[in-house]
Motif scaffolding. Sequence first.
Motif, PDB file in Angstrom:
ATOM      1  N   HIS A   1       0.840  -1.198   0.000  1.00  0.00           N
ATOM      2  CA  HIS A   1       0.000   0.000   0.000  1.00  0.00           C
ATOM      3  C   HIS A   1       0.878   1.253   0.000  1.00  0.00           C
ATOM      4  N   PRO A   2       0.523   2.274  -0.782  1.00  0.00           N
ATOM      5  CA  PRO A   2       1.306   3.514  -0.809  1.00  0.00           C
ATOM      6  C   PRO A   2       1.284   4.226   0.543  1.00  0.00           C
ATOM      7  N   VAL A   3       2.459   4.583   1.045  1.00  0.00           N
ATOM      8  CA  VAL A   3       2.557   5.356   2.282  1.00  0.00           C
ATOM      9  C   VAL A   3       2.251   6.819   1.956  1.00  0.00           C
ATOM     10  N   LEU A   4       1.481   7.492   2.814  1.00  0.00           N
ATOM     11  CA  LEU A   4       0.991   8.832   2.532  1.00  0.00           C
ATOM     12  C   LEU A   4       1.708   9.897   3.355  1.00  0.00           C
ATOM     13  N   ASP A   5       1.770  11.101   2.769  1.00  0.00           N
ATOM     14  CA  ASP A   5       2.263  12.254   3.529  1.00  0.00           C
ATOM     15  C   ASP A   5       1.099  12.905   4.244  1.00  0.00           C
TER      16      ASP A   5
END
Length: 241
Positions: A117-121
């Motif tokens: 899963h893409p890690v978010l800012d």
Amino acid sequence: MQPGLYVALSGQMALMRRLETLAHNVANVTTAGFRAEEIKFDELLSQRTDSPTAFVSAGSTYISRRAGEVVRTENPFDVAVTGDGWLAFNGSDGPVYTRDGRMTMTPEGELRTLNGHPVLDVGGAPIQLNPNGGAPTIASDGTITQGQQQMGALGLFTIPQHAKLTRFENSGVRPDVPAEPALDFSRTGVLQGFIEHANVNPVSEISRLIQIQRSFDSIGNAMAKSEDTLQSAIRTLGETS
């Protein structure tokens, strides 16, 4: 009607539900960032008998927020969250929050969780690194640099204490109210090269499993004795009628 039998049955049903949550906790004792599932029982008062009768409710579950043990890994893509903060990643239906800080970089430079899963800012955007920039340096406030270049920052969030959490996969949660960006980095941050273990104490959970089994057996014996007493009373009445 024998209210005692129904009270005992409600107790057994509550114990079975607690047994299920404990078994799930023990099964995930090695899952990084896993939050234990707890259950709260309330007393239900029935007025259907001559005197009020107290029953045990089926119980309501909730996810514990207590911190787990932090251990060093020396992996630059691992971070442990300190304080009440949470990391965020993009799930199948919006942002998911987690204390599992194990990450990896794709060949294209995308920062992702171990499950892909893409890690978010903090703005909810996926974090993009330089695939040729080497291992990142992650500051306590989540700022990510490669070499001398700042590449972004891990999103750090706080979830209101009154929020109800639902589980996503094993270590992710979704609150029923929006999470808020962390502002006080003196109390919330990350430690690079560390991970947080599950907040499950296996010895304590196994002890609880044993106690529940004993309680279940005790209630079962009490129900059997109550049934024997009832049958004996019926036979006695039949003989004297």
